[in-house]
Design a protein around this motif. Structure first.
Motif, PDB file in Angstrom:
ATOM      1  N   LYS A 105     -63.027  10.822 -25.973  1.00 10.94           N
ATOM      2  CA  LYS A 105     -62.917  12.464 -26.242  1.00 10.94           C
ATOM      3  C   LYS A 105     -62.119  12.922 -27.330  1.00 10.94           C
ATOM      4  O   LYS A 105     -62.278  13.670 -27.996  1.00 10.94           O
ATOM      5  N   ALA A 144     -56.612  22.781 -21.551  1.00 18.72           N
ATOM      6  CA  ALA A 144     -57.217  21.777 -20.901  1.00 18.72           C
ATOM      7  C   ALA A 144     -56.669  20.585 -21.294  1.00 18.72           C
ATOM      8  O   ALA A 144     -56.327  20.084 -22.605  1.00 18.72           O
ATOM      9  N   LYS A 146     -56.950  16.466 -21.040  1.00 16.14           N
ATOM     10  CA  LYS A 146     -57.855  15.264 -20.817  1.00 16.14           C
ATOM     11  C   LYS A 146     -57.657  13.843 -21.032  1.00 16.14           C
ATOM     12  O   LYS A 146     -57.306  13.840 -22.374  1.00 16.14           O
ATOM     13  N   GLY A 153     -65.653  12.956 -14.943  1.00 16.18           N
ATOM     14  CA  GLY A 153     -65.612  14.273 -14.606  1.00 16.18           C
ATOM     15  C   GLY A 153     -64.390  14.952 -13.956  1.00 16.18           C
ATOM     16  O   GLY A 153     -64.426  15.919 -13.537  1.00 16.18           O
ATOM     17  N   VAL A 156     -59.908  16.079 -15.956  1.00 20.08           N
ATOM     18  CA  VAL A 156     -59.577  17.121 -16.700  1.00 20.08           C
ATOM     19  C   VAL A 156     -58.883  17.945 -15.869  1.00 20.08           C
ATOM     20  O   VAL A 156     -59.087  18.274 -14.552  1.00 20.08           O
ATOM     21  N   VAL A 158     -56.791  21.981 -16.006  1.00 22.80           N
ATOM     22  CA  VAL A 158     -57.001  23.224 -16.857  1.00 22.80           C
ATOM     23  C   VAL A 158     -55.628  24.201 -16.458  1.00 22.80           C
ATOM     24  O   VAL A 158     -55.694  24.628 -15.089  1.00 22.80           O
ATOM     25  N   GLU A 183     -56.501  20.586 -25.379  1.00 27.56           N
ATOM     26  CA  GLU A 183     -57.193  21.397 -26.167  1.00 27.56           C
ATOM     27  C   GLU A 183     -57.110  22.973 -25.533  1.00 27.56           C
ATOM     28  O   GLU A 183     -56.857  23.163 -24.443  1.00 27.56           O
ATOM     29  N   GLU A 184     -57.266  23.770 -26.442  1.00 26.08           N
ATOM     30  CA  GLU A 184     -57.550  25.215 -26.114  1.00 26.08           C
ATOM     31  C   GLU A 184     -58.425  25.510 -24.858  1.00 26.08           C
ATOM     32  O   GLU A 184     -59.738  24.745 -24.636  1.00 26.08           O
ATOM     33  N   ARG A 185     -57.591  26.298 -23.836  1.00 29.42           N
ATOM     34  CA  ARG A 185     -58.675  26.514 -22.540  1.00 29.42           C
ATOM     35  C   ARG A 185     -59.589  27.584 -22.964  1.00 29.42           C
ATOM     36  O   ARG A 185     -59.333  28.689 -23.369  1.00 29.42           O
ATOM     37  N   LEU A 186     -60.794  27.213 -22.799  1.00 29.80           N
ATOM     38  CA  LEU A 186     -62.143  28.148 -22.910  1.00 29.80           C
ATOM     39  C   LEU A 186     -62.262  28.726 -21.691  1.00 29.80           C
ATOM     40  O   LEU A 186     -62.359  28.463 -20.635  1.00 29.80           O
ATOM     41  N   GLU A 190     -69.906  28.275 -18.205  1.00 30.94           N
ATOM     42  CA  GLU A 190     -70.444  27.171 -18.431  1.00 30.94           C
ATOM     43  C   GLU A 190     -71.782  26.917 -18.378  1.00 30.94           C
ATOM     44  O   GLU A 190     -72.637  27.310 -17.385  1.00 30.94           O
ATOM     45  N   LYS A 227     -69.338  22.171 -10.583  1.00 26.46           N
ATOM     46  CA  LYS A 227     -68.453  20.675 -10.716  1.00 26.46           C
ATOM     47  C   LYS A 227     -67.500  20.988  -9.539  1.00 26.46           C
ATOM     48  O   LYS A 227     -67.093  19.780  -9.064  1.00 26.46           O
ATOM     49  N   VAL A 294     -67.483  22.270 -24.496  1.00 28.62           N
ATOM     50  CA  VAL A 294     -66.372  21.592 -23.505  1.00 28.62           C
ATOM     51  C   VAL A 294     -66.613  20.219 -23.760  1.00 28.62           C
ATOM     52  O   VAL A 294     -65.393  19.534 -23.863  1.00 28.62           O
ATOM     53  N   GLU A 295     -67.637  19.545 -23.781  1.00 31.11           N
ATOM     54  CA  GLU A 295     -67.779  18.000 -24.006  1.00 31.11           C
ATOM     55  C   GLU A 295     -69.421  17.739 -24.423  1.00 31.11           C
ATOM     56  O   GLU A 295     -70.145  18.486 -24.176  1.00 31.11           O
TER      57      GLU A 295
HETATM   58  P1  AMP Z   1     -65.289  17.492 -18.961  1.00 26.16           P
HETATM   59  O1  AMP Z   1     -64.843  16.295 -18.027  1.00 26.16           O
HETATM   60  O2  AMP Z   1     -64.858  17.336 -20.218  1.00 26.16           O
HETATM   61  O3  AMP Z   1     -66.783  17.714 -18.731  1.00 26.16           O
HETATM   62  O4  AMP Z   1     -64.498  18.458 -18.096  1.00 26.16           O
HETATM   63  C1  AMP Z   1     -64.629  18.676 -16.842  1.00 26.16           C
HETATM   64  C2  AMP Z   1     -64.453  20.273 -16.621  1.00 26.16           C
HETATM   65  O5  AMP Z   1     -63.181  20.592 -16.760  1.00 26.16           O
HETATM   66  C3  AMP Z   1     -65.390  21.053 -17.465  1.00 26.16           C
HETATM   67  O6  AMP Z   1     -66.739  21.129 -16.857  1.00 26.16           O
HETATM   68  C4  AMP Z   1     -64.691  22.458 -17.233  1.00 26.16           C
HETATM   69  O7  AMP Z   1     -64.898  23.205 -16.250  1.00 26.16           O
HETATM   70  C5  AMP Z   1     -63.394  22.122 -17.431  1.00 26.16           C
HETATM   71  N1  AMP Z   1     -62.810  21.861 -18.970  1.00 26.16           N
HETATM   72  C6  AMP Z   1     -62.960  20.929 -19.707  1.00 26.16           C
HETATM   73  N2  AMP Z   1     -62.504  21.269 -20.786  1.00 26.16           N
HETATM   74  C7  AMP Z   1     -62.300  22.580 -20.821  1.00 26.16           C
HETATM   75  C8  AMP Z   1     -61.462  23.436 -21.836  1.00 26.16           C
HETATM   76  N3  AMP Z   1     -61.194  23.220 -23.103  1.00 26.16           N
HETATM   77  N4  AMP Z   1     -61.277  25.020 -21.077  1.00 26.16           N
HETATM   78  C9  AMP Z   1     -61.929  25.217 -19.730  1.00 26.16           C
HETATM   79  N5  AMP Z   1     -62.428  24.267 -19.264  1.00 26.16           N
HETATM   80  C10 AMP Z   1     -62.484  23.064 -19.400  1.00 26.16           C
END
Ligand code: AMP
Ligand code: GLY
Length: 449
Positions: A105, A144, A146, A153, A156, A158, A183-186, A190, A227, A294-295
């Motif tokens: 990541k 967030a 990670k 999955g 992470v 938040v 990283e910035e919380r988005l 989704e 999720k 997000v990824e």
């Molecule tokens: P990931 O493993 O990166 O897919 O993250 C799992 C879940 O965490 C995502 O589906 C989002 O719901 C949440 N998430 C990851 N990154 C962020 C972010 N920058 N801001 C808010 N939620 C996030």
């Protein structure tokens, strides 16, 4: 046209891949588990770890495979695509190096920033847990956090949503990873867009201005995954409890321009990658300012593959074939229908799952129920224990039902009906795809914009 195709992986996603290939090719399956759905469609299956490159290459030779499709990220990270390619088997799945877009990541975020990929959130990377934790303690904004590697999955956290800054710092210190992305919380809704990609040495290079015409990136309809383990998006993150698509390419809370923006991000990403073959999966947050990333994943989503592949009208083998021969990918067409996919998981999943519950539905009961709604239903197996007297749950997601109909509401009713008879000891997120939850998403987005 590939004749003998090896599919690596044994989950619901790979069952969907095998089902998409089976009408046109002889399919073989290799996975660490025995998936009865794949076994029923394949000419032969074998049991081996999806990361065991030697065993995979050996099996590919034994079945005279002329192509392979790799499902799981663990296999890509282990270099299964590299090993199969070296052995002369065309592989629809990126090399371990290209798959770093998912498996690392920190690399993913730096790559996005360096290449000015639109939709990159603000981020910092850290080589030590202590440094990441201290950083989180000093900042005010929600973030967030990670671990950089693969966590299914589930790695992470938040702030502002699940925990405070202090708790996030404790989580980082208590975890055994060293490298972190903060990283910035988005904030937003989704959605996922998966694209077929073939950018090899022989393919013409894509460019942002002519993208879409060169056959390098072929997007599929947007999907929304769920999720969180429980209704109302409560509880811990899981691999995905269920997902839906609408007729067409968008979802009810987004418009065409949002979808196009997401596709542009995928195209810009492929543009910046030297080579890439397989599926590029973009996980987006639709924010007030539009889609942010997000990824990325280097493969189909699970469950998202089960929404999109059943709608694909173009034979999947034609896409694999074009990628293999360096031709532009065909422009795929999709049935103009909605899908709702719901996973049945063992009670207690994901924190304290109890295995051993008997599964009481099969393909024919699922299909029969759908007819009363004027739609279609498909059963995809994931992790089940195949005993003499029937199928039982393990501690992972057991199976999924996908309802297909003209609208989301009917597709949801089809999936819900089929799962009502799933068996005791199984749990389903009842709210996935319901009119009420979809409306909540629409209202949320309307409030944000
Ligand atoms: P990931 O493993 O990166 O897919 O993250 C799992 C879940 O965490 C995502 O589906 C989002 O719901 C949440 N998430 C990851 N990154 C962020 C972010 N920058 N801001 C808010 N939620 C996030
Ligand atoms: N459904 C999320 C994933 O496959 O990573």
């Amino acid at each position: 046209m590939p004749e003998n195709v090896l599919v690596v992986g044994g989950g619901g996603r790979e069952h969907a891949i095998v089902r998409a290939l089976a009408p046109d090719c002889t399919v073989f399956g290799l996975a660490s588990n025995r998936n009865p759905g794949i076994a029923a469609l394949a000419a032969d299956t074998t049991t081996a770890e999806e990361t065991d490159t030697e065993a995979i290459v050996e099996y590919a030779a034994a079945i005279d495979a002329d192509a392979a499709v790799v499902g799981p990220e663990s296999a890509l990270q282990a270099g299964v695509a590299d090993a199969l390619t070296d052995a002369g088997v065309f592989t629809f799945g990126p090399t371990a190096e290209a798959a770093r877009i998912e498996t690392d990541k920190a690399f993913q975020r730096r790559f996005m920033a360096e290449n000015d990929i639109p939709g990159t959130p603000g981020f910092e990377t850290f080589d030590s847990a202590e440094a990441a934790a201290e950083y989180v303690e000093t900042i005010e904004e929600d973030v967030a956090v990670k671990p950089t590697g693969l966590t299914g999955g589930k790695g992470v956290r938040v702030t502002g949503d699940q925990l405070t800054h202090e708790e996030a710092a404790d989580y980082i210190r208590g975890d055994d990873h060293d490298e972190w992305v903060v990283e910035e919380r988005l904030v937003g809704e989704e959605f996922t867009v998966q694209a077929f990609v073939a950018k090899g040495e022989r393919s013409s290079p894509s460019s942002r201005t002519q993208s879409g015409d060169d056959g390098v990136v072929r997007p599929t309809p947007a999907v929304q995954d769920h999720k969180r383990a429980y209704e109302g998006d409560e509880g811990p993150n899981t691999g995905g409890m269920g997902s839906y698509t609408d007729a067409g390419t968008t979802l009810p809370f987004m418009d065409e321009a949002d979808y196009d923006d997401a596709v542009e991000i995928l195209e810009a990403t492929v543009d910046a990658l030297p080579t890439y073959t397989g599926v590029l999966y973009g996980q987006f947050m639709l924010t007030a300012e539009g889609p942010k990333v997000v990824e990325f994943n280097a493969r189909f989503g699970d469950p998202e593959a089960m929404n999109v592949l059943p709608l694909l009208e173009t034979p999947f083998s034609d896409i694999v074939d074009a990628a293999a021969s360096g031709e532009p990918l065909p422009n795929p067409t999709f049935r103009n229908q909605a899908t709702v996919c719901k996973y049945a998981v063992p009670d207690g999943y994901p924190t304290d799952p109890s295995a051993g519950a008997k599964i009481t539905v099969d393909e024919s009961t699922v299909e029969a129920g759908a007819e009363t709604h004027g739609g279609e239903a498909l059963l995809f197996y994931a992790s089940v224990d195949d005993r003499d007297d029937g199928l039982y749950t393990t501690t992972s997601r057991a199976f999924a039902v996908v309802g297909i109909a003209d609208d989301i509401e009917t597709a949801e009713a089809i999936a819900a009906d089929a799962l009502a008879a799933a068996g005791d000891g199984l749990r389903v997120r009842e709210d996935v795809g319901t009119a009420e939850l979809v409306q909540k998403r629409v209202d949320h987005m309307a409030r944000l914009r």
